[in-house]
Design an enzyme around this catalytic site. Sequence first.
Site, PDB file in Angstrom:
ATOM      1  N   HIS A  55       0.816  -1.220   0.000  1.00 43.70           N
ATOM      2  CA  HIS A  55       0.000   0.000   0.000  1.00 43.70           C
ATOM      3  C   HIS A  55       0.847   1.267   0.000  1.00 43.70           C
ATOM      4  O   HIS A  55       0.337   2.353  -0.294  1.00 43.70           O
ATOM      5  CB  HIS A  55      -0.983  -0.001   1.186  1.00 43.70           C
ATOM      6  CG  HIS A  55      -0.378   0.278   2.512  1.00 43.70           C
ATOM      7  ND1 HIS A  55      -0.055  -0.717   3.414  1.00 43.70           N
ATOM      8  CD2 HIS A  55      -0.035   1.445   3.124  1.00 43.70           C
ATOM      9  CE1 HIS A  55       0.436  -0.170   4.509  1.00 43.70           C
ATOM     10  NE2 HIS A  55       0.469   1.129   4.357  1.00 43.70           N
ATOM     11  N   ASP A 108       0.118  -7.494   1.238  1.00 45.28           N
ATOM     12  CA  ASP A 108       0.562  -6.122   1.529  1.00 45.28           C
ATOM     13  C   ASP A 108       2.084  -6.016   1.567  1.00 45.28           C
ATOM     14  O   ASP A 108       2.649  -5.340   2.416  1.00 45.28           O
ATOM     15  CB  ASP A 108      -0.027  -5.606   2.838  1.00 45.28           C
ATOM     16  CG  ASP A 108       0.059  -4.076   2.942  1.00 45.28           C
ATOM     17  OD1 ASP A 108       0.171  -3.427   1.898  1.00 45.28           O
ATOM     18  OD2 ASP A 108       0.046  -3.554   4.064  1.00 45.28           O
ATOM     19  N   SER A 113       4.899   2.534   8.176  1.00 45.81           N
ATOM     20  CA  SER A 113       4.470   1.354   7.430  1.00 45.81           C
ATOM     21  C   SER A 113       5.575   0.906   6.485  1.00 45.81           C
ATOM     22  O   SER A 113       6.171   1.716   5.772  1.00 45.81           O
ATOM     23  CB  SER A 113       3.211   1.669   6.614  1.00 45.81           C
ATOM     24  OG  SER A 113       2.099   1.819   7.447  1.00 45.81           O
TER      25      SER A 113
END
Length: 347
Positions: free
Chosen positions: A92, A122, A198
């Site tokens: 993402h 992901d 992230s």
Amino acid sequence: MKNLQLVSNDFENEGIQTSPTTNTTADEQLLDAYSQAVISVVEKVSPAVVNIDVHRQLQSRRRNNQAFMQEVRGNGSGFIFTKDGYILTNSHVVHDATKIEVILSDGRNFIAELIGDDPDTDLAVIRIDAPNLVAAKLGDSQSLRAGQLAIAIGNPYGFQTTVTTGVVSALGRSFRSRSGRLIDNIIQTDAALNPGNSGGPLVTSHGEVIGVNTAVIMSAQGICFAVPINTAKMIIGSLIRDGKVRRGYIGIGGQNVPLPRRVVLFHELSLESGVLVISTEENSPAQKAGLQEGDVIVGINQQPIANIDDLHKLLTHDQVGVRSQLIVLRRYQKLLVDIVPEESPGG
């Protein structure tokens, strides 16, 4: 009561009770050992952690309903896992990027190439062409235990090396990715995941990467998730070789349904639910195999299926192009339906 008091006094006289000064010293030593462990890990791993600046083109509309392209920017972290410039991050973070810029911990700046992207886990791999790189060591997430020290390292928004610490709160969690598939064996930790972290590594006290930080529950305090590094190891090769992960596809729209107890007993099923076929896609393997709306899939290749996630797990790349056998309930009958899964278009 007197005897108890005398025993207590004897212990005190013999110096067995610990003084407040001794307790304070022990606490300081313990805290210092903890600090030294974290400092050592940060010094070892942080040179491999990078900041990722992403540019995307999105279609927007003006008030007069006229479409135009607008550039938006995103930010995340990643870490170098080979000395020739391969970097692991979240899907993402880099998905649909038109430009990926990587800033190393020493301030060097490079344009990165997207090597492979897998929204279902992901995870993504990008690469830079740069000399003198430091690579993080990949550990074994299978050996983790709840309560183990966990250190999350990121490089968000140009702030060099942000560090949070905590413990592995739980193992074996499941987390639904943005593509809708379920990611298994997710690591839950209370090491805070700050915005922009992230894609950064979750690390053990030995400096080995055990997970890729991926998400946080915004409504909860201290619940963060990381994709286990063993999952990443399984798909890195496919991403580098093919740019994607091949998965099986049969082309149905389905939903989970409970089965009546009498049906389970009559057909001697091991599970009490299955996947109801709501629709079949045009020219898909399901349509070619003759699956019908209202069919309930309860197994594939003798493996029971209780829900759509079970079906996804069994439709691996090994099944692409290989004749398989679905166990299907159609009205009052249990049928065996031959089907040949194809490669998922979304792969």
